[in-house]
Design an enzyme around this catalytic site. Sequence first.
Site, PDB file in Angstrom:
ATOM      1  N   GLU A   1       0.782  -1.225   0.000  1.00  0.00           N
ATOM      2  CA  GLU A   1       0.000   0.000   0.000  1.00  0.00           C
ATOM      3  C   GLU A   1       0.824   1.289   0.000  1.00  0.00           C
ATOM      4  O   GLU A   1       0.358   2.313  -0.500  1.00  0.00           O
ATOM      5  CB  GLU A   1      -0.938   0.007   1.227  1.00  0.00           C
ATOM      6  CG  GLU A   1      -1.963  -1.101   1.242  1.00  0.00           C
ATOM      7  CD  GLU A   1      -3.016  -0.941   0.153  1.00  0.00           C
ATOM      8  OE1 GLU A   1      -3.234   0.210  -0.304  1.00  0.00           O
ATOM      9  OE2 GLU A   1      -3.599  -1.953  -0.256  1.00  0.00           O
TER      10      GLU A   1
ATOM     11  N   SER B   1     -31.189 -28.840  50.912  1.00  0.00           N
ATOM     12  CA  SER B   1     -30.308 -29.459  51.908  1.00  0.00           C
ATOM     13  C   SER B   1     -28.832 -29.160  51.690  1.00  0.00           C
ATOM     14  O   SER B   1     -27.990 -29.701  52.407  1.00  0.00           O
ATOM     15  CB  SER B   1     -30.509 -30.981  51.903  1.00  0.00           C
ATOM     16  OG  SER B   1     -31.813 -31.312  52.330  1.00  0.00           O
TER      17      SER B   1
END
Length: 653
Positions: free
Chosen positions: A79, A336
């Site tokens: 680029e 429990s």
Amino acid sequence: MRRRLLLAALGLPLLLAAAGLALDRAFPPHLARLAPGQEVLDRDGRILSVLPARGGIWRLATATEDVPPDLVALLVAAEDRRFWHHPGVDPIALARAAMQWIRAGRVVSGGSTLTMQAARLLEPRPRTLRSKAIEVFRALQLEARFNKREILGIWLTLAPQGGNLEGLRAGSLAWFGRPPARLDAAEQALLIALARRPGALRPDRHPDAARAARDAVLASRGGPAAGMSAIDRDFAMASAMPLRRLPMPRLAPHVARELAAGGVVRTPSTLDLPLQRAAEALAAESLHDLPERSAVAIAIASLDSREFRVLVGGAFGEEGRAGALDLSRAIRSPGSALKPFLYAMAFEAGIAQPQSVLSDLPLRFANYAPENFDRGFAGQVTAAEALRLSLNLPAVALLDRIGPLRFAAALKATGAPVHLPPGATPSLPLALGGAGTTLREMVTLYAALGGGGVAQPLRLTPGEAGPGSRVLEARAAQQAAAALVQPFPGGGPAGIGWKTGTSWGGRDAWAFGIDGRHVAGVWVGRPDGTPLPGATGRNLALPILSRAFALLPAAPREPLPRRAAITAGVAPDRLRLLFPPPGAVLAEGAGSVTLRAMGGQRPLTFLVDGQPVAHERARREASWLPPGPGFFRVTVLDAEGQAARAEVRVRAE
């Protein structure tokens, strides 16, 4: 005259510089689009989950440190070859683009530098000469504010990758399922090419065009400049294209939302990615065997570091609003499941010891008359057996001696405070789950039990562990934990101490376990709190807990070796006749007597005076109706020939 010309020559640059500064202050670059989504990482820095940026855009912050050096070299070569040397604008490239435009009568190349591209990504505009002039100005501004690597970071964060994907980190996850640091040359080239024309080069829609663009980056621009050999380049060009977009990482979504609320771009967590993925799969699979509209939550933590390794906030059978609920934080009745801590407190206070004989017979506490789950009674049992069998009468009797307020205060000290209705105070039903708690709090409680009585908050984010506080004597905690060690019904990992719980009406099913390294908890229920048909912790949650421990590495040693279990009054494999106990005196006319056994290898056979008692051979109990007063010998045999017996007397009315 010369003096005036000299002053003018010196003043013009200063004037231009002043004008530039004024324009820069008046029109600063807009950086709002840099606001990324958020990432939650596991304990090793791997991506657990990502959350999108505003507008549903998958944009993740990406710095040059997040990508391989080869990708940076490939990008610059493809680029902007002079990126490291120009001031943001490349006059040579602009001149070449202008000449091509004049000759062709159309735009052939834009002459944009990576800095200009970053400026355009920050402020997208139509491709016009005016826009190009603004890009030039913005590029100079960016170069004045950021260094070259930071400018590359802007490009890497904003480069379009197709659809609602922005940035190479998001593109890498969506197209390859990996972060950019783990991409090969072909994959890097595809992402660079995709940023040029994301709509036309999407590999799932236009694979041929995407391949050609990728190969062009590798061959004509990126290859030699990036230091690739011809062999490497040809190999990269032969790589397959991704044919579908992958979903973004979304493990532990409830935790991700919780941690992302802090606003940090990347938040580390204590979770373990492979273990979290396996636990979520386990929860989802478990739904097939559960009643409709059920949900499953799972928590696993390290006993040493007191850090969560797994937190499944809720797996649901149907998508909908319920999926947003974090059920690991929902307040539900534990049934429990509080009993082990209650027994540990009794052991510490000297009220009972594991081998102490407790009575499981009908008993009333003022206007409160608790019953066992099966509405039967076991008679005389040891405290360790009463805990394993989860008998209600002995637990309530122990709480009556300890005191509900003291018990509630101890639970709060561990990090598991009981949640009661406004104005209510702790009372005896607390022993059986008569209060609210959460999965996270219960796992914290069991961590204290498995950690030798030392309580510490469980953490979701890394850091120094806070100081622990001793809430139980080590001996008492170890004795209670030892009493819980028993095989999983149907098989499973050995050496696990586990306990189940079922709330009133079957609304919540729980199972918790501890080994030498981990503590784990499972909750099963419905998000709206409605009952589950036939729900118990044993038949719904415990199988999931067993499979969860199977996911974990085996502990280096059992936390409660057999000799410790025997010391605590536990002999998991020995056949025992729990009821009636030796020398029991039963009343004639009281109805059927439930014969109950523990341990041994099923199927069991019950006999009275040598005569078999009809019962389901897979069960550990049988119903016997005494024929009248007298003395009787009750015997139970297991499949391996072990026997246990008791002489009992039936007394005339």
